[in-house]
Design an enzyme around this catalytic site. Structure first.
Site, PDB file in Angstrom:
ATOM      1  N   LYS A 251      -8.055  -4.396   6.250  1.00 18.65           N
ATOM      2  CA  LYS A 251      -6.910  -3.795   5.564  1.00 18.65           C
ATOM      3  C   LYS A 251      -6.053  -3.115   6.627  1.00 18.65           C
ATOM      4  O   LYS A 251      -6.381  -2.046   7.117  1.00 18.65           O
ATOM      5  CB  LYS A 251      -7.382  -2.786   4.525  1.00 18.65           C
ATOM      6  CG  LYS A 251      -6.240  -2.230   3.719  1.00 18.65           C
ATOM      7  CD  LYS A 251      -6.743  -1.320   2.632  1.00 18.65           C
ATOM      8  CE  LYS A 251      -5.602  -0.831   1.779  1.00 18.65           C
ATOM      9  NZ  LYS A 251      -4.502  -0.283   2.565  1.00 18.65           N
ATOM     10  N   ARG A 256       4.065  -4.117   4.342  1.00 23.77           N
ATOM     11  CA  ARG A 256       3.866  -5.407   3.701  1.00 23.77           C
ATOM     12  C   ARG A 256       5.156  -6.211   3.749  1.00 23.77           C
ATOM     13  O   ARG A 256       6.226  -5.685   3.456  1.00 23.77           O
ATOM     14  CB  ARG A 256       3.458  -5.179   2.249  1.00 23.77           C
ATOM     15  CG  ARG A 256       3.132  -6.455   1.519  1.00 23.77           C
ATOM     16  CD  ARG A 256       2.375  -6.123   0.285  1.00 23.77           C
ATOM     17  NE  ARG A 256       2.005  -7.288  -0.476  1.00 23.77           N
ATOM     18  CZ  ARG A 256       1.133  -7.230  -1.474  1.00 23.77           C
ATOM     19  NH1 ARG A 256       0.573  -6.080  -1.792  1.00 23.77           N
ATOM     20  NH2 ARG A 256       0.834  -8.312  -2.145  1.00 23.77           N
ATOM     21  N   PHE A 342      -1.734 -13.057   5.031  1.00 24.84           N
ATOM     22  CA  PHE A 342      -2.926 -13.140   4.191  1.00 24.84           C
ATOM     23  C   PHE A 342      -2.756 -13.991   2.939  1.00 24.84           C
ATOM     24  O   PHE A 342      -3.705 -14.184   2.189  1.00 24.84           O
ATOM     25  CB  PHE A 342      -3.461 -11.748   3.834  1.00 24.84           C
ATOM     26  CG  PHE A 342      -2.457 -10.792   3.228  1.00 24.84           C
ATOM     27  CD1 PHE A 342      -2.013 -10.955   1.935  1.00 24.84           C
ATOM     28  CD2 PHE A 342      -1.990  -9.713   3.965  1.00 24.84           C
ATOM     29  CE1 PHE A 342      -1.113 -10.067   1.372  1.00 24.84           C
ATOM     30  CE2 PHE A 342      -1.083  -8.812   3.421  1.00 24.84           C
ATOM     31  CZ  PHE A 342      -0.646  -8.993   2.112  1.00 24.84           C
ATOM     32  N   ARG A 419      -1.594  -4.908 -10.923  1.00 26.38           N
ATOM     33  CA  ARG A 419      -2.659  -4.220 -10.207  1.00 26.38           C
ATOM     34  C   ARG A 419      -3.946  -4.488 -10.968  1.00 26.38           C
ATOM     35  O   ARG A 419      -4.048  -4.180 -12.141  1.00 26.38           O
ATOM     36  CB  ARG A 419      -2.389  -2.716 -10.163  1.00 26.38           C
ATOM     37  CG  ARG A 419      -3.337  -1.968  -9.244  1.00 26.38           C
ATOM     38  CD  ARG A 419      -3.153  -0.469  -9.348  1.00 26.38           C
ATOM     39  NE  ARG A 419      -1.876   0.007  -8.827  1.00 26.38           N
ATOM     40  CZ  ARG A 419      -1.578   0.124  -7.538  1.00 26.38           C
ATOM     41  NH1 ARG A 419      -2.468  -0.219  -6.633  1.00 26.38           N
ATOM     42  NH2 ARG A 419      -0.412   0.572  -7.150  1.00 26.38           N
ATOM     43  N   LYS A 425      -9.435  -2.362  -2.923  1.00 26.92           N
ATOM     44  CA  LYS A 425      -9.367  -1.763  -1.585  1.00 26.92           C
ATOM     45  C   LYS A 425     -10.571  -0.847  -1.364  1.00 26.92           C
ATOM     46  O   LYS A 425     -11.018  -0.153  -2.274  1.00 26.92           O
ATOM     47  CB  LYS A 425      -8.041  -1.032  -1.374  1.00 26.92           C
ATOM     48  CG  LYS A 425      -7.608  -0.133  -2.487  1.00 26.92           C
ATOM     49  CD  LYS A 425      -6.122   0.192  -2.370  1.00 26.92           C
ATOM     50  CE  LYS A 425      -5.687   1.088  -3.521  1.00 26.92           C
ATOM     51  NZ  LYS A 425      -4.266   1.292  -3.636  1.00 26.92           N
TER      52      LYS A 425
HETATM   53  P1  ATP Z   1      -0.638   0.040  -3.276  1.00 26.31           P
HETATM   54  O1  ATP Z   1       0.095  -1.005  -2.509  1.00 26.31           O
HETATM   55  O2  ATP Z   1      -1.967  -0.454  -3.772  1.00 26.31           O
HETATM   56  O3  ATP Z   1       0.151   0.713  -4.345  1.00 26.31           O
HETATM   57  P2  ATP Z   1      -0.534   1.601  -0.885  1.00 26.31           P
HETATM   58  O4  ATP Z   1       0.820   1.136  -0.523  1.00 26.31           O
HETATM   59  O5  ATP Z   1      -0.852   3.062  -0.721  1.00 26.31           O
HETATM   60  O6  ATP Z   1      -0.972   1.237  -2.359  1.00 26.31           O
HETATM   61  P3  ATP Z   1      -2.996   0.737  -0.255  1.00 26.31           P
HETATM   62  O7  ATP Z   1      -3.442   1.130  -1.595  1.00 26.31           O
HETATM   63  O8  ATP Z   1      -3.557   1.539   0.843  1.00 26.31           O
HETATM   64  O9  ATP Z   1      -1.488   0.740  -0.090  1.00 26.31           O
HETATM   65  O10 ATP Z   1      -3.325  -0.842  -0.093  1.00 26.31           O
HETATM   66  C1  ATP Z   1      -2.572  -1.925  -0.534  1.00 26.31           C
HETATM   67  C2  ATP Z   1      -1.704  -2.430   0.600  1.00 26.31           C
HETATM   68  O11 ATP Z   1      -2.494  -2.805   1.711  1.00 26.31           O
HETATM   69  C3  ATP Z   1      -0.955  -3.735   0.327  1.00 26.31           C
HETATM   70  O12 ATP Z   1       0.195  -3.526  -0.435  1.00 26.31           O
HETATM   71  C4  ATP Z   1      -0.647  -4.243   1.733  1.00 26.31           C
HETATM   72  O13 ATP Z   1       0.569  -3.685   2.174  1.00 26.31           O
HETATM   73  C5  ATP Z   1      -1.751  -3.644   2.586  1.00 26.31           C
HETATM   74  N1  ATP Z   1      -2.656  -4.620   3.189  1.00 26.31           N
HETATM   75  C6  ATP Z   1      -3.178  -4.514   4.442  1.00 26.31           C
HETATM   76  N2  ATP Z   1      -3.984  -5.516   4.722  1.00 26.31           N
HETATM   77  C7  ATP Z   1      -4.017  -6.333   3.648  1.00 26.31           C
HETATM   78  C8  ATP Z   1      -4.688  -7.542   3.355  1.00 26.31           C
HETATM   79  N3  ATP Z   1      -5.518  -8.139   4.209  1.00 26.31           N
HETATM   80  N4  ATP Z   1      -4.463  -8.085   2.125  1.00 26.31           N
HETATM   81  C9  ATP Z   1      -3.641  -7.505   1.238  1.00 26.31           C
HETATM   82  N5  ATP Z   1      -2.977  -6.343   1.474  1.00 26.31           N
HETATM   83  C10 ATP Z   1      -3.156  -5.759   2.668  1.00 26.31           C
END
Ligand code: ATP
Length: 583
Positions: A251, A256, A342, A419, A425
């Site tokens: 992760k 993104r 990814f 979601r 995660k």
């Molecule tokens: P969310 O996007 O779930 O609302 P957030 O922006 O705080 O929350 P996280 O919850 O920490 O992010 O994790 C999701 C995000 O992780 C994804 O939107 C993407 O940007 C990132 N990410 C990093 N590595 C990956 C991966 N291998 N596959 C999918 N997403 C990934």
């Protein structure tokens, strides 16, 4: 269609705080409107003119609007400024101005929806020399022909403060109700998730009904709403949810990016569907070199790399690049980035979103030739808790935040905009108490004392309750701000200032200043506790208390890549609290 008919609906919407009633009112409007007008009505009601991913943005600078209003009302700027300081909302100021100043209506023509829309679009599109004058003239012309109530809404939309409180979900409900049935909402929602264009969905639904929506497909150039992840605290729970086996990926802590490739033309979109292309010419170039095919939509995380050590750097290092029009060359040298792809959602004319993840991953590896700048996410199919823990440690050592677990079952399609537990995660912070950061929305502020006199002493922060579509307070945030940020906050937040509490904010505290829920800040707390004064998950654990974050600190990250509805939800905080208690 006359603009006044739309304005009448806005007034009705503003007079209710019931989402059900809002839905009914909007559905009534859609039903009684000509299909040719639906698209424009949808955009205007949301305070925009085009879908989120288009470049046109309304939001005239306050100073320019003030001058326009003075000109249109035939009054002094100082008079407008005074009233503005008192009322705090350009809409009310404009309405008042026109109630008292309007001298002649002899030459005014009633405003039509089309004229309002066309003029606003011209305003949004005009740039370069002479554009200020053009914007002022176009807007003044509209104001000239507007009734005072119409002028109120023109002022609000022109300055980017429409704030009717109509959430996207409400519009989706209303469209389903108007042109199909309530039960058909998922079909309408799917169409929105793959096109990200609510106005177009409305128009197609009105013209062709549900069958029309079935024909809306993933298209290169139209960003899809991102698939999102749930969270779970342990590999055991993750594997159990996934049926014993899943694909685990690093992760990455980056930005993104959804890349739309059409031959030589490449566009990059953020998670919020903003066009990022201009800020990342290096990524565009390296994708162009890496891609083997005609057209595709691929997704990945863009991470900054330390050119000296080759290590991954924290996300903040790339956030500088977003929206930065100048100095891109300097930024590219300062913060070189790598993309870890990814997913592949579309390839050479074929929509892949319905395929299971392993097939999409195969398509991705088929169409991309890896290079220094374009790689795949590190991924491994695992079914053993210890293997997951080892991979997790490996990810942390590589500078990642943890792992993403992804279902590889037959039903592991790409769920745009959703979601769910298809993606889970697993982050480092779950291992200790409330060391995971949360993203909270600023809904109010308190005046500072002592050293902070004249500034804000603390901000009132809220979670987003996704079930009720409301914002619930979880803490007062006063730590973690450096002097420069503290000094900048009043101005930064000023555009969201409201004369009273926003209708979708639940608070038992009375803030000195209220804001529209808009700004999202990353916050780290020491622990979660029960509190009678915060409304987050109120009554869910104990009848007379909500959840509060103790000793919150601002981490320094403004999450401007997040909409308020993307903030940490009440439901997430509740489950964090329950997990903490179990320990
Ligand atoms: P969310 O996007 O779930 O609302 P957030 O922006 O705080 O929350 P996280 O919850 O920490 O992010 O994790 C999701 C995000 O992780 C994804 O939107 C993407 O940007 C990132 N990410 C990093 N590595 C990956 C991966 N291998 N596959 C999918 N997403 C990934």
């Amino acid at each position: 269609m006359l603009y006044k008919d739309l304005v009448r609906v806005y007034e009705a919407i503003e007079s209710t705080s019931s989402r059900l009633e809002m839905t009914e009112i909007l559905a009534g409007l859609f039903r009684s409107s000509d299909c040719a007008h639906i698209r424009r009505i949808v955009y205007l009601t949301q305070g925009t003119l085009v879908p989120e991913f288009y470049p046109e943005k309304l939001g005239l600078a306050d100073k320019l609007y003030l001058r326009t209003l003075a000109m249109a009302a035939g009054t002094k700027e100082s008079e407008v400024r005074q009233l503005w300081a008192k009322e705090g909302d350009p809409g009310t100021v404009t309405e008042r101005m026109f109630q008292s100043k309007r001298q002649t209506t002899l030459f005014s023509r009633p405003l039509t929806l089309d004229r309002v829309y066309d003029s606003l679009l011209k305003i949004a599109r005009s740039e370069g020399s002479g554009s200020q004058e053009l914007k002022m003239r176009l807007l003044a012309d509209l104001l000239h022909d507007a009734t005072p109530v119409e002028a109120r809404y023109l002022a609000r939309i022109a300055t980017g403060r429409m704030r009717l409180g109509v959430a996207t979900q409400t519009v989706l409900d209303s469209l389903a109700q108007a042109f199909a049935t309530k039960a058909d909402k998922p079909v309408v929602e799917r169409a929105f998730n793959v096109t990200s264009d609510l106005g177009m969905v409305g128009e197609v639904l009105c013209n062709e009904g549900l069958e029309g929506l079935d024909r809306l497909h993933v298209t290169v150039g139209n960003p899809l709403r991102a698939m999102l992840a749930e969270r779970l605290p342990s590999p055991e729970e993750i594997l159990e949810r996934m049926g014993g086996r899943a694909m685990f990926e690093y992760k990455y802590d980056g930005l993104r990016v959804q890349a739309h490739i059409d031959g030589e033309r490449i566009k990059l979109y953020s998670r919020r569907l903003e066009d990022l292309t201009g800020g990342f010419p290096d990524v565009v170039e390296s994708l162009r070199k890496a891609f083997r095919g005609k057209s595709a939509i691929v997704e990945g995380e863009c991470v900054p790399v330390d050119i000296n050590t080759g290590e991954l750097l924290p996300f903040q290092e790339v956030s500088h690049r977003r929206g930065r029009k100048h100095d891109i060359t300097a930024a590219m040298e300062e913060y070189p980035v790598r993309v870890h792809l990814f997913d592949c959602l579309y390839l050479d004319g074929e929509d892949l979103t319905e395929l299971p993840l392993p097939d999409r991953r195969t398509a991705l590896t088929r169409c991309i030739e890896v290079s220094e700048e374009v790689r795949f996410s590190e991924a491994r199919v695992l079914d053993d808790v210890e293997d997951v823990e080892r991979f997790f440690t490996e990810a942390l050592t590589a500078g990642c935040e943890g792992l993403m677990a992804k279902s590889i079952n037959d039903d592991s399609a790409y769920r745009a905009g959703a979601r769910g537990y298809q993606w889970i995660k697993y982050k480092r912070e779950y291992r200790s108490e409330m060391t995971d950061t949360v993203d909270l929305v600023v809904v109010g502020a308190f005046h500072g004392r002592g050293k902070r006199g004249g500034l804000y002493g603390a901000l009132l922060m809220a979670t987003y309750n996704s079930e009720t579509d409301r914002f619930e307070t979880a803490c007062k945030l006063g730590s973690g701000f450096d002097d420069a940020t503290l000094a900048a906050l009043p101005e930064m937040l000023d555009r969201y200032r409201l004369p009273q509490r926003h209708p979708r904010v639940d608070s038992r505290m009375s803030a000195d200043v209220w804001f529209e829920p808009a700004a999202v800040l990353e916050v780290l707390g020491a622990e979660l506790s029960l509190s009678p004064i915060h409304t987050c998950a109120f009554g869910k654990i104990r009848e007379d208390a909500g959840l509060a974050i103790r000793f919150p600190r601002f981490t320094g990250a403004f999450r401007d890549d997040k909409m308020p509805r993307d903030a940490t939800t009440t439901q997430e905080l509740l489950s964090m609290y329950e997990k903490q208690r179990k320990k």
